[in-house]
Design a protein around this motif. Structure first.
Motif, mmCIF file in Angstrom:
data_model
loop_
_atom_site.group_PDB
_atom_site.id
_atom_site.type_symbol
_atom_site.label_atom_id
_atom_site.label_comp_id
_atom_site.label_asym_id
_atom_site.label_seq_id
_atom_site.Cartn_x
_atom_site.Cartn_y
_atom_site.Cartn_z
ATOM 1 N N LEU A 39 52.796 55.772 -0.503
ATOM 2 C CA LEU A 39 52.798 54.347 -1.476
ATOM 3 C C LEU A 39 52.671 54.937 -2.929
ATOM 4 O O LEU A 39 52.744 53.964 -3.620
ATOM 5 N N ASP A 40 52.322 56.179 -3.109
ATOM 6 C CA ASP A 40 52.556 56.444 -4.565
ATOM 7 C C ASP A 40 53.960 56.758 -5.006
ATOM 8 O O ASP A 40 54.343 56.877 -6.122
ATOM 9 N N GLN A 60 54.280 56.314 5.018
ATOM 10 C CA GLN A 60 54.596 55.534 4.060
ATOM 11 C C GLN A 60 53.843 56.369 2.844
ATOM 12 O O GLN A 60 52.535 56.468 2.875
ATOM 13 N N LYS A 105 54.210 52.086 -12.646
ATOM 14 C CA LYS A 105 55.128 53.253 -12.506
ATOM 15 C C LYS A 105 54.718 54.191 -13.797
ATOM 16 O O LYS A 105 54.142 53.920 -14.711
ATOM 17 N N ILE A 112 57.182 54.716 -4.119
ATOM 18 C CA ILE A 112 57.763 53.722 -3.562
ATOM 19 C C ILE A 112 59.030 53.453 -4.307
ATOM 20 O O ILE A 112 59.131 53.738 -5.345
ATOM 21 N N THR A 167 48.659 55.318 -13.388
ATOM 22 C CA THR A 167 49.495 54.594 -12.359
ATOM 23 C C THR A 167 48.270 53.516 -11.466
ATOM 24 O O THR A 167 48.474 52.763 -10.687
#
Lengths: 588, 462
Positions: free
Chosen positions: B71-72, B69, B174, B74, B121
């Motif tokens: 996660l940065d 994953q 974002k 998504i 972010t």
């Protein structure tokens, strides 16, 4: 529909095979020679264009047909002429017998059609309901009922109705899962365990309008407790006249609240209209609350809202963006419940090993879960079993007793894991069973946890997705290692969370047993000194962190859109939620 | 002229007996005919490419692990910007506290809203001028400017301490422009009809440690604060947990193609044995066998599939592929059996079979030399048509959650996940759906071409 289109691939195979066996007379030949001049490539192109065109036409036709037939179902979401609001209900209440109701939807409907001794007002204060005034002192409470509170059949609500309902709730034959909430009443636990007859319950009707309650021990929050649905009254003559069907249908209920259920089509609709027999009916401004749709599909509800068919719709992380682009006014609400990973502490399970639990604790970052995975405003990273809104001695409990500080620490986690492996004599560990709900949000979270455990600890987990009822059954039987669980408050006191992991609590489904924690729970239950009680809750909070009994994930919040003409909707953490009894329609 | 001279004896032509072109075997002929069919040929290439995609794909250097994953990134669509700036690790912010000015209504909008530090972010930190008489503040965030219709966007939080005039936003930021609005609240927690807005452009950031952990840089020493790095490339974007779509499609193809090829192969094998036995023996045995086949046709597939899950004690968390395969094999063979039986019955009555029998051929010889080869065309065609059907069934069952167990992806389960974000992130649904469609179409067209190529009776008509 899904089954008929899918269940029989054999049928598909047969149809194809049939065509193949008569291939001697090629069916496609006519068309082939017809457009042979186009060449094979452009033929394919033209056929696909034709196919797509036909598909679009079909869709347009279908949407036209559905307009024709579906349009007449419900009117406007908010109709000032008739004082009607139309809403969607997430699921249907299983039944509406207040002694046996456990779920939130039942509580929501019951809160509109019933009234207890007291109720919560729009500012979440306890105000008189059926009881006009009351005295709670020491281990006795006396409630004086108002003389104008009536059932929907016109007969007065009396103290006997409460005594009957409470006895019913603790009667072993009723098997109410919420009987424990009556345990503060004298002998309630013994009656519920079948040790004493129901008549021994410490609630007596002194006369028609005076209810006397003897308590096991002095408690400071009994007046808050009686607002809970299990404490609602039931009229004995009516209950016995329904022959076991009490609460199963609209006609099988007698109402004493602001609304009555006018129509209940199981699985499709539940319509409530105002109760003119209600003593305070002038307070109620809506005539009809129509739950015309029963669906848990967020997208479907949102589309109904877009079409002006429902007045309120909840949003999830996926529909949030759409709502922002529509430039709607969004509202946020924290429903007061706490969600966490609960471990199975039964000795036969690997998770009964503290080092393993600590290892898992130190790789989890609730902030990452909330901000990157759940992505819905209103949810806050979980730090403690006790949510932030609980009141302490003077201010908020969590400001007076902050949660233990937690930070992801991979080195420590691996330390704990090594020790756990040594103690358990297992390397590598076998896969752990991770029980989870079967809904989009739970799926997303469980897959996130699965990867976190795998990549940060090298622990493999198997996700066991179950519907709510089945998940509860598996939790009760102990068929899990970890479970995504949550707890919502029943009354506005930290004890509603604090006693959750007491060894005797039936909702302690991981069967955690710790005599020190039990001791602090007893202090919190019996003490009348706020400082002492809050200190006990703080000790419980620390034990839960140090022993990694549970791992808090988040405090749940929700975001929803509301028709701007509907005002006065009350959302609250404890009590009926959402509450439309004070709602009204503004002109515009 | 001598009449005799006008006649000349013909020279014996030896060439008459020579076959001028090499003789074509059945398979060679079929291959030539298949090659002439462009549709079928393209489909064949697609099927081969799909095989490579599944087997070789996951080893390609730019394809990450299918369950990792990121996660940065998504739900990032293909081709999204990947530049990130190196920053310090996140430290909690104590915020801004002032002496709350007393006073009374009406509440005014904060004089100004400002940004503390840089908007990243990781976190966006804002603070504002206290409002006289405010009992708290509500902070909103929107993706467009609130003017002209006061659409403030989503309510992030309530700050219910009057002296606190700051808020830290970490919710799914974002790298884009945001509009933060601050609304003062009165004594009862109600909003005042005024607000102040701050326009913020967040930049994508990553800490040096994270960058090293993700393999974006050799060591933390190579990176200074403010350096730019490119985040990991995801060719087809990522899904709702930041997992690589391409890797998941490749991995998912494994399941889809496994079911799609193994299941038809097995049930057609059963069908051939059963059908040829029934057809060859004939008579009463044939009647009994075929009535049993009719009975099997009547059994509902989905129900059996669920029964097998229970029988095998398939709990949640275990893959449902084995019961799916068994249910398909057990319930799908009658179609092939009927077809083969029909062919065998027909061939049995052919003249060459009788001739062969008269010449003393034994049963095994008859079956192996004459019957099976002559039904081969039909059988192959049935297989190619059964493959897309099986792929479709697998996709459907995974779509409704009866197939693979997480984190293993399959095209069907990917569609199921993608459909929830269909409007916001269409790529999560479009790619797996496209793969299912193309695969099913390719197998169908290939089957079509094979039928044309293998069926002997088609030849005379061209």
């Amino acid at each position: 529909m899904t089954t008929s289109s899918s269940d029989n691939p054999g049928a598909r195979g047969r149809a194809v095979a049939g065509a193949a066996s008569v291939a001697g007379v090629p069916t496609g030949q006519g068309s082939r020679s017809g457009i042979a001049w186009l060449g094979e490539g452009s033929q394919l192109f033209i056929l696909s264009v034709l196919g797509i065109g036909a598909f679009v036409l079909l869709m347009m036709l279908l949407s036209f047909v559905s307009e024709l037939f579906g349009g007449g179902g419900a009117g406007e979401a908010v109709d000032p002429g008739t004082g009607t609001i139309t809403l969607a209900l997430s699921t249907e209440p299983p039944q509406l017998d207040s002694t046996r109701a456990t779920d939130m939807v039942s509580g929501q409907i019951l809160g509109h059609v019933m009234e207890g001794l007291v109720r919560y007002d729009e500012f979440d204060r306890i105000v008189p309901g059926v009881a006009e005034r009351w005295e709670v002192g020491g281990s006795e409470a006396v409630f004086h009922l108002r003389d104008d509170s009536r059932w929907s059949d016109g007969t007065p609500v009396t103290a006997h109705d409460f005594v009957f309902a409470w006895r019913k709730a603790v009667e072993p034959a009723t098997a109410s899962q919420y009987a424990f909430i009556l345990y503060p009443i004298k002998n309630a636990r013994a009656v519920n365990n079948g040790e004493l007859p129901v008549t021994a319950l410490g609630a007596t009707a002194v006369d028609e309008l005076t209810l006397e309650v003897r308590l096991e021990r002095p408690i400071g929050y009994f007046d808050k407790l009686v607002a809970f649905p299990t404490y609602y009254p039931i009229k004995q003559a009516f209950y016995e006249g329904r022959d076991g069907r009490y609460g199963a249908d609209a006609v099988d209920l007698l109402y004493n609240g602001p609304f009555v259920i006018e129509r209940w089509v199981h699985g499709a609709q539940l319509r409530m209209s105002r109760n003119d027999e209600y003593w305070d009916h002038e307070r109620i401004r809506l005539n009809t609350i129509d739950y015309a749709y029963i669906t848990s599909d967020v997208n479907a509800t949102l589309n109904l809202y877009k079409d002006g068919k429902v007045a309120v719709a909840g949003l999830d992380a996926e529909t949030l963006h759409d709502a922002l682009e529509q430039r709607w006014k969004l509202e946020r609400f924290n429903d007061g419940s706490v969600f966490f990973i609960e471990f199975n502490h039964r000795p036969s399970r690997l998770t009964s090993n503290r080092n393993l639990r600590k290892a898992i604790q130190f790789v989890l970052d609730p902030a990452e879960l909330v901000y990157k995975v759940i992505k819905l405003p209103g949810n806050t990273p979980g730090e403690s079993l006790f949510p932030v809104w609980l009141k302490g001695v003077n201010g908020y409990f969590r400001q007076e007793y902050p949660a233990p500080e937690h930070r992801v620490d991979l080195a420590r986690a691996h330390d704990y894991l090594e020790r756990a492996k040594q103690e358990l004599g297992l390397d590598p560990l076998p896969p752990l069973i991770f029980l989870s709900g079967d809904n989009p949000a739970a799926n997303k979270q469980s897959e996130y946890f699965q990867e976190v455990f795998a990549s940060r600890l090298g622990i493999e987990v198997k996700i066991d997705r179950q519907i709510f009822k089945q998940r509860l059954a598996k939790m009760t039987s102990g068929d899990f290692d970890m479970v995504l669980a949550g707890w919502g408050p029943d009354y506005a006191d930290p004890l509603t969370f604090g006693d959750l992991f007491a060894s005797w609590n039936k909702n302690n489904r991981g069967e955690y047993a710790n005599s020190v924690l039990d001791g602090w729970v007893e202090v919190a239950q019996s003490s009348l000194v706020p400082e002492e009680r809050m200190r006990a809750f703080d000790e419980i909070q620390k034990i839960i962190y140090d022993d990694a009994v549970i791992l808090p994930n988040y405090e749940r919040g929700s975001v929803f859109v509301r028709n701007p003409r509907l005002e006065g909707v009350v959302r609250r953490a404890v009590g009926t939620d959402p509450d439309y009894t004070n709602a009204y329609i503004v002109d515009g | 002229m001598n009449a005799a001279l006008s006649f000349r004896p013909i020279v014996a032509e030896r060439d008459v007996e020579v076959i001028s072109r090499p003789s074509l075997s059945y398979w060679r002929d079929a291959w030539i005919r298949l090659k002439a069919n462009r549709r079928a040929l393209v489909s064949l290439y697609i099927v081969i490419a799909l095989g490579l995609f599944t087997v070789v794909g996951p080893w390609l250097p730019f394809v990450p692990n299918h369950s990792a994953q990121d996660l940065d990134q998504i739900s990032s669509p293909p081709g999204a910007d990947r530049t990130a700036t190196i920053v310090e690790p996140y430290v909690p912010w104590s915020g801004v506290t002032v002496n709350a000015p007393g006073g009374q209504a009406p509440l005014e909008a904060p004089a100004s809203v400002s940004l503390a530090g840089e908007a990243t972010t990781q976190a966006v930190r804002i603070f504002w001028d206290p409002v006289r008489g405010a009992h708290g503040y509500r902070i909103y965030r929107n993706i467009a400017h609130p003017a002209p219709d006061d659409a403030l966007g989503m309510p992030l939080a309530d700050v219910l301490v009057p002296s606190r005039v700051s808020f830290e936003d970490r919710l799914d930021i974002k790298p884009q422009e945001y509009f933060y609005s601050v609304v003062p609240l009165d004594r009862n927690g109600r909003e005042a009809p005024v607000y102040a807005t701050l326009d913020v452009s967040a930049i994508r950031v990553i800490t040096a440690e994270e960058a090293v952990k993700r393999g974006l840089a050799g060591s933390t020493a190579d990176l200074a604060i403010g350096d730019q790095v490119e985040l990991k490339l995801h060719v087809l974007g990522t899904d709702y947990l930041g997992r690589d779509m391409l890797a998941r499609l490749m991995h998912g193809a494994r399941v889809s193609l496994f079911i799609g090829i193994v299941a038809p192969f097995l049930f057609i094998l059963v069908g051939i044995l059963y059908g040829s036995a029934a057809g060859f023996v004939g008579g009463r045995v044939d009647q009994v066998l075929m009535r049993f086949a009719d009975f099997v046709v009547a059994l509902p597939f989905l129900l059996f599939m669920i029964l097998f899950r229970i029988l095998f004690k398939i709990e949640g968390g275990d893959s449902g592929i084995a019961p799916m395969l068994i249910a398909m094999v057990i319930l799908s063979w009658p179609a092939a059996a009927r077809l083969v039986r029909g062919q065998i019955l027909q061939i049995r009555e052919e003249g060459y079979i009788s001739a062969s029998r008269l010449l003393g051929a034994k049963t095994p010889y008859l079956v192996l030399r004459h019957m099976i080869p002559n039904t081969m065309g039909v059988i192959l065609v049935t297989i190619t048509f059964a493959v897309p059907s099986a792929i479709f069934t697998e996709a459907f069952l995974s779509f409704i959650g009866m197939g693979v167990a997480p984190p293993t992806p399959s095209w069907g389960s990917m569609c199921n996940e993608g459909i929830k974000t269909m409007l916001t992130y269409p790529h999560e649904l479009i790619f797996p759906a496209l793969f299912i469609s193309i695969t099913v179409l390719a197998f169908n067209l290939l089957g079509d071409g094979l039928r044309d190529a293998l069926d002997a009776r088609m030849r005379s008509q061209e």
